[in-house]
Design a protein around this motif. Sequence first.
Motif, short mmCIF file in Angstrom:
data_model
loop_
_atom_site.label_atom_id
_atom_site.label_comp_id
_atom_site.label_asym_id
_atom_site.label_seq_id
_atom_site.Cartn_x
_atom_site.Cartn_y
_atom_site.Cartn_z
N UNK A 260 100.44 46.96 -5.45
CA UNK A 260 99.10 46.75 -6.00
C UNK A 260 99.10 46.92 -7.52
N UNK A 261 99.88 47.85 -8.02
CA UNK A 261 99.98 48.01 -9.48
C UNK A 261 100.64 46.78 -10.10
N UNK A 262 101.66 46.26 -9.43
CA UNK A 262 102.33 45.06 -9.92
C UNK A 262 101.37 43.88 -9.97
N UNK A 263 100.53 43.74 -8.96
CA UNK A 263 99.54 42.65 -8.94
C UNK A 263 98.57 42.81 -10.11
N UNK A 264 98.12 44.04 -10.35
CA UNK A 264 97.20 44.28 -11.47
C UNK A 264 97.87 43.97 -12.81
N UNK A 265 99.15 44.31 -12.95
CA UNK A 265 99.89 43.97 -14.17
C UNK A 265 99.95 42.46 -14.35
N UNK A 266 100.16 41.75 -13.25
CA UNK A 266 100.25 40.29 -13.30
C UNK A 266 98.91 39.68 -13.74
N UNK A 288 93.43 44.16 -25.40
CA UNK A 288 94.12 45.45 -25.46
C UNK A 288 94.02 46.22 -24.14
N UNK A 289 92.80 46.40 -23.64
CA UNK A 289 92.60 47.17 -22.41
C UNK A 289 93.08 46.39 -21.19
N UNK A 386 97.06 47.61 -21.81
CA UNK A 386 98.03 46.80 -21.07
C UNK A 386 99.46 47.21 -21.39
N UNK A 387 99.67 47.73 -22.58
CA UNK A 387 101.01 48.16 -22.97
C UNK A 387 101.25 49.64 -22.80
N UNK A 389 102.85 51.35 -20.67
CA UNK A 389 104.21 51.74 -20.29
C UNK A 389 105.26 51.22 -21.28
N UNK A 390 104.83 50.43 -22.25
CA UNK A 390 105.77 49.87 -23.22
C UNK A 390 106.14 50.91 -24.26
N UNK A 391 107.41 51.02 -24.53
CA UNK A 391 107.86 51.94 -25.56
C UNK A 391 108.02 53.37 -25.09
N UNK A 392 107.65 53.66 -23.86
CA UNK A 392 107.81 55.01 -23.34
C UNK A 392 109.26 55.22 -22.92
N UNK A 393 109.69 56.46 -22.95
CA UNK A 393 111.05 56.79 -22.52
C UNK A 393 111.08 56.75 -21.00
#
Length: 492
Positions: A260-266, A288-289, A386-387, A389-393
Amino acid sequence: MGMDAKTFVDFLQSEKDKCSTFFFDYEIDSENRFSRCFWADSVSRRANIVFGDVVVFDTTYNTNKYGLIFAPFVGVNHHSQTILFGCGFLSDEGTESFVWLLDKFLEAMPSGAPKLIITDQDPSMTKAIAQVFPQTVHRYCLWHILNKFSDKLSPVIFRDHYQSIRSVIVHSTTSDEFEESWKGVMESAALVQNDWLNLMYDLRHRWVPAYFLNVFSAGISSSQRSESSHAFFKRYISNKNALMDFIVRFNKALRNQRHNELVADHIDMNERPKVMSNWPMETQMVKVYTKTKWLEFQKEVVLSHHYYVEQLSTGIEFWVYHVMNFQGSSSSKPRVLTHDVQRNDVYCSCMKFQFDGIPCRHMLAFFRINQVFHLPDKYILKRWTQGAKVGALFSLPEKNVIDDPERCLMSRHWNLSFRSSVLVDAASMTEEGTKFLHEQFDHIDCKMKELNICIPSSNASENRRSMDGAIAIIDPCVIRTKGCGDKCILYT
């Protein structure tokens, strides 16, 4: 045949063998009975890095035939979806058991202790949290607070004044404001003074002091978030399940939750919600959001047009304003907005930004009249973007795999399975992706045949772990928990 707990532990160990970032631990009692455990896979541990600032911890749902306490740690992602950070089983609800579980959670999570944890009012749990998470704000679940009223008020009064009571707790920003609002609600409920004074004492000193703290809560006020997670998993598991039944069904539910998270990302990557005005801030933030948080922000934007701003005082450091609704009655309470001139920071007495991480309608009204066309970065919480998770370790320390051919094989198999599952999830979102991956599978199949790779046969008895010398793990006795029948249901 009495091997359920042993098989369950062996299964968790096999997951650890396949992936060194899978975390689990367990304990047995003096009679070698399985008594408690905690586990968290790599996906949950990585999610905690970004979204682990607020954790909901609840132990009221019965998921197995032994009556072991199921103890999940859940939070919310950037789509406001419930996500799992880790979970465990406990055989009792004593302080020592909760301390053990919280210690394991702390050991497993790369980001350390959460900033806020929401639980019910279990005294043992409260003591354990204070001991293990001394710097974490501990807030009681709003539903459990409200449920106390059923013991002190008649059912009719509680039902008729439920929303007013809830509003007093949620919207009060100081203890004085709370006391004044509470007195008005109780007088309208026609309670005698002694009754509402006693209730006010319990509320102010025992139940809701944390609500007056300036702490981010990701929009969560209740362990209903955990209850919604229970409701989701309940479609897959029940109190009739053995431990191995539970883990197989639980993992299936977890895969669906993550899908479900993957679908929301899509959706965020491929769809753009409509803006309702030409205000540049709307055009800015729709990109952005995430969609879920954008709709929440857009609602505040629309409502901001219902407010006007009136300057009260000016100074060298602070300017103070009243923000009032055009259609408000004479008794409507204005929100107080403070502008720190030196730092160019804006604070609103409604505290929505501090609690939820989304600018409130009062701040947006102030920005609009002051011609602030783009939302400053300081008011954009990355965890809602939307980003996020981007740039996180997103890497966890890998431990060296023991020089064991069987473990090396399991590790290689897991890595290939994980990469394959990611590709399948992504490709299945579109017809084009599905077709392309089918073609690639055909190509890989032919290549594997060209390489003449075959699967060697093996004797099952040679691959099975030897039980000689191992500690026997006895299945737990059936227990009865304190809160296994509770339901977290709020009136609407």
